[in-house]
Design a protein around this motif. Structure first.
Motif, short mmCIF file in Angstrom:
data_model
loop_
_atom_site.label_atom_id
_atom_site.label_comp_id
_atom_site.label_asym_id
_atom_site.label_seq_id
_atom_site.Cartn_x
_atom_site.Cartn_y
_atom_site.Cartn_z
N TYR A 70 84.62 23.56 20.84
CA TYR A 70 83.54 23.67 21.59
C TYR A 70 82.85 22.51 21.43
N ASP A 71 81.88 22.13 22.65
CA ASP A 71 81.21 20.75 22.75
C ASP A 71 79.89 21.08 23.46
N GLY A 72 79.09 20.09 22.88
CA GLY A 72 77.76 20.15 23.40
C GLY A 72 76.85 21.17 23.04
N ASP A 88 92.17 25.92 29.37
CA ASP A 88 92.33 24.18 29.63
C ASP A 88 91.26 23.75 30.58
N SER A 89 90.22 24.47 30.85
CA SER A 89 89.23 24.28 31.91
C SER A 89 87.83 24.24 31.08
N PRO A 90 87.27 23.07 30.73
CA PRO A 90 86.05 23.07 30.12
C PRO A 90 85.06 23.72 30.86
N GLU A 91 84.13 24.73 30.34
CA GLU A 91 83.02 25.15 31.28
C GLU A 91 82.02 25.29 30.32
N PRO A 92 80.58 24.54 31.05
CA PRO A 92 79.32 24.73 30.48
C PRO A 92 78.74 26.15 30.50
N LEU A 93 78.16 26.74 29.56
CA LEU A 93 77.55 28.02 29.42
C LEU A 93 76.03 27.90 28.95
N TYR A 94 74.90 28.58 29.36
CA TYR A 94 73.91 28.67 28.99
C TYR A 94 73.54 30.26 28.68
N ILE A 95 73.29 30.62 27.41
CA ILE A 95 73.19 32.04 27.14
C ILE A 95 71.83 32.11 26.61
#
Length: 162
Positions: A70-72, A88-95
């Motif tokens: 995990y990152d950021g 293999d596709s990094p995706e940003p999430l806001y929860i």
């Protein structure tokens, strides 16, 4: 109108505060040992931010795993953001914390479940009724198959109303 203590929402706020503190510790020090999280959240919550393809694929709820990569990770008073790897596709999430339905750390058999229930019998109260957060029964095989819900895990607030 009689004032009532809203124990359900108070319990939810306390448990979401616990999640926030855990995520702040992970942000500052990383995941210790075998700890990892399964976080299920409402993808339709108005403040959730996920890629369109994820909301299309999971229209209602989605479970993400924070474990090996995990990152950021950023933690705020209202929610958290993190980048996770999806094939293999990094995706940003806001929860936002209010969107979380379950938070589980199977490495230590810890889990919380948040449930909301509409009170159809109450016409003078437009607030939604909230069942208190309950502990989730976790076993060592939690990753392979989720345990079925048990009646004892959720307490309806209606049982305490007069």
């Amino acid at each position: 109108m009689t004032r009532k203590i809203d124990y359900g929402n108070l319990m939810h706020a306390a448990m979401r505060g616990l999640i926030r503190r855990v995520l702040e510790d992970v942000r500052d020090h990383g995941l210790p040992g075998d700890h990892h999280f399964f976080i299920t959240f409402d993808t339709m919550h108005p403040d959730v931010e996920i890629a369109d393809w994820l909301s299309d694929r999971y229209p209602g709820e989605m479970t993400v795993v924070m474990q090996h990569w995990y990152d950021g990770l950023e933690v705020t008073g209202e929610g958290f953001s993190v980048t996770l790897n999806f094939g293999d596709s990094p995706e940003p999430l806001y929860i936002p914390y209010d969107a979380i339905r379950t938070f589980v750390d199977p490495s230590v058999e810890f889990g919380l479940r948040f449930e909301t229930q509409e009170d159809e019998d109450s016409s003078d109260d437009d607030d939604e009724d909230v069942a208190p957060a309950g502990m989730i029964d976790i076993d060592d095989d939690a990753e392979a198959k989720p345990k079925p819900k048990k009646d004892a895990d959720v307490v309806s607030l209606d049982a305490f109303r007069k």
